[in-house]
Design an enzyme around this catalytic site. Structure first.
Site, PDB file in Angstrom:
ATOM      1  N   GLU A 139     -81.329  43.080 -16.873  1.00  0.00           N
ATOM      2  CA  GLU A 139     -81.306  42.595 -15.490  1.00  0.00           C
ATOM      3  C   GLU A 139     -82.136  41.296 -15.410  1.00  0.00           C
ATOM      4  OE1 GLU A 139     -83.439  45.055 -12.676  1.00  0.00           O
ATOM      5  OE2 GLU A 139     -82.290  44.308 -10.969  1.00  0.00           O
ATOM      6  N   LYS A 213     -75.351  44.024  -7.231  1.00  0.00           N
ATOM      7  CA  LYS A 213     -76.201  45.204  -7.049  1.00  0.00           C
ATOM      8  C   LYS A 213     -75.971  45.798  -5.655  1.00  0.00           C
ATOM      9  CE  LYS A 213     -81.064  46.373  -8.044  1.00  0.00           C
ATOM     10  NZ  LYS A 213     -82.317  45.729  -8.505  1.00  0.00           N
ATOM     11  N   CYS A 254     -80.004  48.472 -12.226  1.00  0.00           N
ATOM     12  CA  CYS A 254     -81.348  48.994 -11.985  1.00  0.00           C
ATOM     13  C   CYS A 254     -81.391  50.085 -10.891  1.00  0.00           C
ATOM     14  CB  CYS A 254     -82.290  47.851 -11.681  1.00  0.00           C
ATOM     15  SG  CYS A 254     -84.030  48.283 -11.949  1.00  0.00           S
TER      16      CYS A 254
END
Lengths: 384, 384
Positions: A139, A213, A254
Site C-alpha cells: 500500500e 479503497k 489495508c
C-alpha cells in the site's frame, strides 16, 4: 410449492417479503421462493472491473419452469445453502493456471518518488527473475503514508503517461516481463478527489482493474494510533474482481480487510485469491494483521496475499511489515519480518477444491437463517 | 429523496428491488430507500428464545414521515452503514452487570454418565467458589462424543426431571449457587429426533434458552478426521440469543463457530458474549480453534468464550482442549492446554464500547455494497 410469481426484478429477499403474508407452519419455517427468484449464473466470460465500468457479471437465467427442479436435485438440503449468498454464489471458475509463483515485494518507501519508482521496478524485476508470475506491491509505495503527502504524491491514473509515472512503470514492466502485477496502491487524483488506489496490470501491460479503497482508515486508539484518511481521501464505490492469467483476484486495501463482508462477497464471486496491499501499524499489526488474513482465508476457503511496506522507524507512520501468503486452510505459507524482503512462494489452486471438499462449508450454510447480499451484483442482474 | 411507498412488509432489500427501475446516475449508485423501509428498533425488553418460542424481537416503527430525517442526522454517511445489517443492528444493550468472573470447566468425560454428572456438578461448584457468576461447560459432557453414544446418552430436556438428569443437575446448581450456566451440550431426544443441545439456566435455575446445534459437523479430511453428525443428529432451526444476569449471550456449538454469519447476526442482535461449547479435534484444533474464536471476537467486537472437553487420548474422538476466553480486540484473555482445568477470568463489557470507539466498524460498513440479512428477525418484524 407455491406458484411462480412474475416480478420485474429477482432476488430471494424480495420474495421472502412477498411471502411473509403466507401461512406458515411455525415461526422459523421459510418457504422456498417461487422459481422466478432463482438465478442460475454461468461463470462469466469477462467481467473485469476496469475504468469503463462494464456490467459486473453476465447472467443467464434458466427458464422459469425448470429452475426449481434443477435446484432441488442439485442442492437437496432444506436449509437452502444456495440462498446464503444473494445472488447465489458463482461456481469457482477453472483458473487459467493451477500452480504458479507469487512475489510479495515488501519495499522500503522514502520521500523520494523517483527513487521509489526505480526501487519498485528493480524489486519487480528481481521477483520475476525468481519465477514470480504475479507480483504484489505494498500500500502507498510511491511516497510516505500521510495525509500531508497524499496530495503531493497523487497521480492521475486515468490520464496515465507522465501524469502517472508510478503506474506507467508498472504497465511497462508487466508487459516486458510478461507478468501480472497487483500494484499495491498509490494516491490517485481524479478531478478534485483523492483516492487510495490499487491498479492491476496484465501480462501485456494493460490496466485491467483499479480498486479504490472502499473502507477508509479512520481509527482512534488514544496514545497508540490515530489516523483519519477521510481528511484527504474519498472512499471507492465498488468492490473489485479481476480475471487475470493467474486466476480470479479480488482486491482490498489495508483497512478493507477488517470488513469480513467484502471477502465473503469476493468468495461468492468465485475469487481464487484476495490481495490486500496494506500498511498495518505497530499497534494493530501485532494484534490483528495475521489474524485477519488467516480468518479471511479459512472462512472463505481461498488464498490471501498481503504486502506491506518495510518498516521505517523514523517515518511518521511506522508500518508493521510481515507481508504474508495464506492458504485456503488458513495456513501461513510464507511470511517475513519487517525489513525489506521479496517473498517468493507457490500458490496451488487445487488446494481450494481440496479444502472445500474436506469442509464443505458452502453446502452447509443456512440460507434459511442468514443471507449475505452483494448489492451491486444483485442490481446488475436486476437490470440485465 | 423519493416519496414514501406504502408496503405491507418492510426491509431495505425489497425496496432496493422496487427501485431498480428508477434512473440512476451511474452503475454503482444506490438510491436511498423510501422512509417506509427504515425500521427503528428499541432494545427489546425480553426476547429469550425459550422452548415456547415467543416472537424473537419486539419492534417499534417510527412514523413514516420522520424516519428518513432521523436517519440522516444520526448516520450521516452516504454509505448506508445502517443497512449493512437487515434489519438494522440493534444498539448494544446496557448489561445488568459490567464486570464479572466467568468459569470455563474443561472436563474429562467418561462413559459413566452418573460420574460425568457428579463430576460436572463438582466443577461448577468449584468455579462458583472461585467467584464465577457465569459457568460454561463443554460440548457433549455427559457421555462420549460419538454417533453410537448420542442415542444412548440422549435425554428428553423438555420433559425434564428424571428424563433429563443432566439438565436437572444444572438447574439445581444454578439455583443453589445463584449463577448463570451455559450448560455445554448434551444429546437431546425430542420425539424421534436427536439434537446436540445447549441449555442456559438463570440464577433461579430456570431454563432460559435451548440451542440446538445449527451446523452439523460433517467433515472429511482423509487420513485425519472424518465425522458425520448428520448420521444421527438433526440440526437446530434457529439462532439463540438469551438475556441473562450476566449480559446478552449468543450460543453456538462447535462447528457453528465456522460460520461467520452466525456471529455477525448475533452481534447485530446486541450480544455481548458468544459462548461456543466445542470439541475441536487433533487436526482442526491446532489449525483453527483459536483462530476462529479470535476472528469472531475481533470482527464483531464482542467477547467469545469456548469450552472443550479435556483430552482423552484413548477416546474414539480425541478433543483438542484449549478452552479460551477472548476479548473484543481479539485478545486471548485466558486459556489452557488439554488437561482438565477450570479457567476463571474476568469479563469487562466496558471493553466492548472502548473497542467500538477505537475502531468504529459499525459506522464504517458499506450497506450500499453488502448487507447481512437475519432472516428470522426480519420475518418476525414483517409479521409484527
Amino acid at each position: 410449492m407455491k406458484a411462480a410469481v412474475s416480478l420485474p426484478y429477482s432476488g430471494n429477499l424480495l420474495l421472502h417479503h412477498l411471502q411473509s403474508s403466507a401461512p406458515r407452519c411455525c415461526s422459523s419455517t421459510i418457504l422456498p421462493p417461487p422459481s422466478s427468484s432463482l438465478l442460475f449464473i454461468t461463470s462469466p466470460k469477462t467481467h473485469y472491473h476496469n475504468t469503463n465500468r462494464p456490467r459486473l457479471f453476465n447472467t443467464v437465467r434458466t427458464p422459469t419452469t425448470t429452475s426449481i427442479s434443477a435446484l432441488s436435485s442439485s442442492m437437496g438440503s432444506s436449509f437452502k445453502p444456495e440462498q446464503a449468498r444473494v445472488p447465489p454464489a458463482l461456481q469457482l471458475p477453472t483458473p487459467p493456471i493451477t500452480k504458479f509463483k507469487i512475489g510479495l515485494c515488501q519495499l522500503l518507501v522514502t520521500a523520494d518518488k523517483e527513487r521509489n519508482i526505480a526501487h519498485a521496478r528493480q524489486a519487480i524485476q528481481d521477483a520475476a527473475k525468481k519465477g514470480a508470475q504475479l507480483v504484489v506491491l505494498p500500500e502507498i509505495w510511491n511516497g510516505p503514508y500521510s495525509n500531508d503527502s497524499f496530495p503531493v504524491y497523487a497521480e492521475d491514473i486515468d490520464v496515465g503517461g507522465d501524469a502517472s509515472p508510478s503506474t506507467a512503470m508498472l504497465s511497462e514492466v508487466a508487459r516486458v516481463l510478461k507478468i501480472t502485477i497487483v500494484g499495491g496502491s498509490i494516491p490517485e487524483r481524479c478531478g478534485d478527489k483523492l483516492y487510495n488506489t490499487c491498479c492491476v496490470f496484465d501480462t501485456e501491460g494493460k490496466l485491467k482493474a483499479k480498486h479504490r479503497k472502499i473502507h477508509l482508515f479512520d481509527i482512534d486508539i488514544p496514545g497508540k494510533i490515530s489516523f483519519q484518511e477521510s481528511k484527504t481521501l474519498t472512499a471507492g464505490e465498488t468492490p473489485t474482481v479481476v480475471d487475470t492469467e493467474v486466476g480470479r483476484i479480488g482486491i482490498g486495501i489495508c483497512y478493507d480487510i477488517r470488513f469480513q463482508e467484502l471477502a465473503m462477497l469476493y468468495a461468492a464471486r468465485g475469487v481464487h485469491l484476495i490481495c490486500y496491499p496494506g500498511a498495518f501499524n505497530m499497534t494493530t499489526g501485532p494484534l490483528h494483521w495475521e489474524l485477519l488474513q488467516r480468518a479471511r482465508a479459512v472462512d472463505n476457503q481461498l488464498y490471501v496475499a498481503t504486502c506491506s511496506p518495510a518498516r521505517d522507524a523514523s517515518a511518521g507512520y511506522v508500518a508493521w511489515g510481515h507481508s504474508t501468503l495464506i492458504g485456503p486452510f488458513g495456513e501461513v505459507l510464507a511470511t517475513t519480518e519487517h525489513d525489506e524482503a521479496i517473498i517468493i512462494s507457490e500458490v496451488d489452486y487445487s488446494q481450494i477444491e481440496l479444502r472445500r471438499t474436506n469442509l464443505p462449508l458452502e453446502k452447509q450454510r443456512r440460507g434459511d437463517l442468514y443471507q449475505l447480499v452483494d448489492v451491486q451484483r444483485l442490481n446488475s442482474q436486476g437490470n440485465a
